[in-house]
Design an enzyme around this catalytic site. Structure first.
Site, PDB file in Angstrom:
ATOM      1  N   GLU A 164       0.785  -1.241   0.000  1.00 33.24           N
ATOM      2  CA  GLU A 164       0.000   0.000   0.000  1.00 33.24           C
ATOM      3  C   GLU A 164       0.814   1.287   0.000  1.00 33.24           C
ATOM      4  O   GLU A 164       0.800   2.053   0.973  1.00 33.24           O
ATOM      5  CB  GLU A 164      -0.953   0.011   1.204  1.00 33.24           C
ATOM      6  CG  GLU A 164      -1.930  -1.148   1.218  1.00 33.24           C
ATOM      7  CD  GLU A 164      -2.940  -1.062   2.360  1.00 33.24           C
ATOM      8  OE1 GLU A 164      -2.711  -0.325   3.328  1.00 33.24           O
ATOM      9  OE2 GLU A 164      -3.977  -1.740   2.263  1.00 33.24           O
ATOM     10  N   GLU A 355      -5.551  -8.435   0.397  1.00 35.04           N
ATOM     11  CA  GLU A 355      -6.138  -8.214   1.733  1.00 35.04           C
ATOM     12  C   GLU A 355      -7.596  -7.812   1.577  1.00 35.04           C
ATOM     13  O   GLU A 355      -7.935  -7.017   0.690  1.00 35.04           O
ATOM     14  CB  GLU A 355      -5.481  -7.032   2.481  1.00 35.04           C
ATOM     15  CG  GLU A 355      -4.193  -7.326   3.161  1.00 35.04           C
ATOM     16  CD  GLU A 355      -3.597  -6.088   3.828  1.00 35.04           C
ATOM     17  OE1 GLU A 355      -4.347  -5.207   4.305  1.00 35.04           O
ATOM     18  OE2 GLU A 355      -2.360  -6.014   3.849  1.00 35.04           O
TER      19      GLU A 355
END
Ligand code: FCB
Length: 449
Positions: A164, A355
């Site tokens: 991320e 995720e």
């Protein structure tokens, strides 16, 4: 139950600082998260990741829990300060040995290791030199990637260099809600470029060391405008550009969206070619949509360098909420996958959801059972969205649930529980929840065809 292909990959995900603990053991150096946790008020409950789930010592028990789920793959992260305590130079063999043991323990149970190289725990000495604001950090990262891959590439099945980059830039360098706690507002953009460059350089280093399958772990959201008014649509579009497209496009196209390259440090033409190195898969994390409208007068971002915020963010109403206050919107996950296919077409490698999950703080009842029915509903809905995407011809190959067990949830400390397994942080007892049994059952049925 969601219908998924028999060869669909099921996994769970965790991150080093969130589960390992043992922060001063076996030569580990300090990371920005150790430093951030020491700041009064930075973590809501005043806790730290110093002991977390103690998975550094209890990893065998955790691998047993994974085997009980029947998962195909485990996405974990490698702690850079365990491997290089200073972030560059000297290598700490004890750190490499730990991940070697973990990888072998996984393989012994038939679980494929999926390693992330940077899940936010930057070695403190690198941050002291400017961290991701500096190009040198991207270069140091490539060297670290090489060191890890030379040891593990023969056994790790999937690699994701950076977790991320958009969250590190926005929460770490722009708003200061995460480590390293910089508040540079829109002047945080160089961090984005160097994280992306670090990704690209690491892809090269991994491949040179024999890594087999290399991808990414982006964070994507679907951006909804608050209305169809031109100003709201334009603000939502801007948010979409700086949160999604600015990170996806260089990786998938080797270019920045219009207007972005000029805001990055130095000439970037050469860098974006490195960033755009072909990948074997495109992994992304999804949690919820984002509702965005035109800016509110006087709303500023950044304390170190404050500017007017060019959009406003709004609470999404009309959906169930998790205990984090995040709306539960499975169709948002479907929308992200459709958007990726529409935007990037043939350039898009196979997708993995690296995720997805939810915080519900349900604890053991008086019989010691954790009845987290909301989490079951969450996973059921989101895996149904994956099933729908596959039915539409989108090539989604796997899904990693966040997370195996309740853990240290960054600035939220231990106040948000995301696990399929309940963690008692006092005793380190692990209790599989209802959702654990549900996920195990889904995996079993899918494999049975
Ligand atoms: C993601 C992070 C992960 C976890 C979840 C809830 O953004 O990658 O470490 O904190 O959110």
């Amino acid at each position: 139950m969601p219908q998924l292909p028999q060869d669909f990959l099921f996994g769970v995900a965790t991150a080093a600082y969130q589960i390992e603990g043992a922060v001063t053991e076996d030569g580990r150096g300090r990371s920005v998260w150790d430093d951030f946790c020491d700041r009064p008020g930075a973590i809501v409950d005043g806790s730290t990741g110093a002991s977390a789930c103690d998975s550094y010592h209890l990893y065998k028990e955790d691998v047993d829990l994974m085997a009980g789920l029947g998962i195909d793959a485990y996405r974990f992260s490698i702690s850079w300060p365990r491997i290089q305590p200073d972030g560059f130079g000297a290598v700490n063999q004890a750190g490499l040995d730990y991940y070697d043991r973990l990888v072998d323990a996984l393989l012994a149970r038939g679980i494929r290791p999926a390693a992330t190289l940077f899940h936010w725990d930057l070695p403190s000495p690198l941050e002291a030199e400017g961290g991701w604001l500096q190009r040198e950090t991207a270069e140091a990262f490539a060297d670290y990637a090489r060191i890890v891959a030379e040891r593990l590439a023969d056994r790790v099945a999937m690699w994701t260099p950076v977790n991320e980059p958009n969250i590190v830039t926005s929460l770490g360098y722009s708003t200061g809600m995460h480590a390293p706690g910089r508040t540079l507002g829109l002047y945080a953009l160089p961090a984005a470029h160097h994280l992306l460059l670090g990704h690209g350089l690491a892809v090269g280093a991994l491949r040179a060391a024999g890594a087999k399958s290399v991808g990414c772990a982006q964070n994507h959201t679907v951006v909804w405008p608050t209305s169809q008014e031109e100003s709201d649509v334009a603000a939502a579009d801007l948010f979409d550009t700086i949160f999604n497209r600015m990170y996806a496009e260089p990786i998938l196209h080797g270019t920045y969206p219009d207007g972005i390259a000029q805001m990055m440090p130095g000439p970037v033409e050469h860098d974006v070619k490195i960033i755009g190195a072909p990948l074997d898969f495109y992994g992304f994390n999804y949690y919820n949509p984002t509702l965005v409208g035109s800016p509110h007068a006087g709303e500023r971002i950044g304390a170190e360098i404050a500017v007017d915020l060019p959009f406003s963010r709004h609470e999404i109403q009309g959906y169930p909420m998790t205990d984090f206050g995040w709306p539960v919107v499975p169709e948002g996950l479907l929308a992200v996958m459709r958007q990726l296919r529409e935007r990037y077409g043939d350039r898009l490698p196979p997708l993995f959801v690296t995720e997805n999950g939810c915080a519900y703080n349900t604890g053991p009842d008086d019989k010691g059972v954790v009845m987290d029915t909301e989490r079951v509903t969450f996973y059921d809905g989101h895996l149904a969205a994956v099933s729908q995407a596959i039915a539409e011809g989108i090539d989604v190959r796997g899904y990693f649930a966040w997370s195996l067990m309740d853990n240290f949830e960054w600035a939220e400390g231990f106040t948000k529980r995301f696990g399929l397994v309940y963690t008692d942080f006092e005793t380190q007892q692990r209790i599989p929840k209802l959702s654990y049994d549900w996920y195990a059952d889904l995996i079993r049925r899918t494999k049975a065809g």
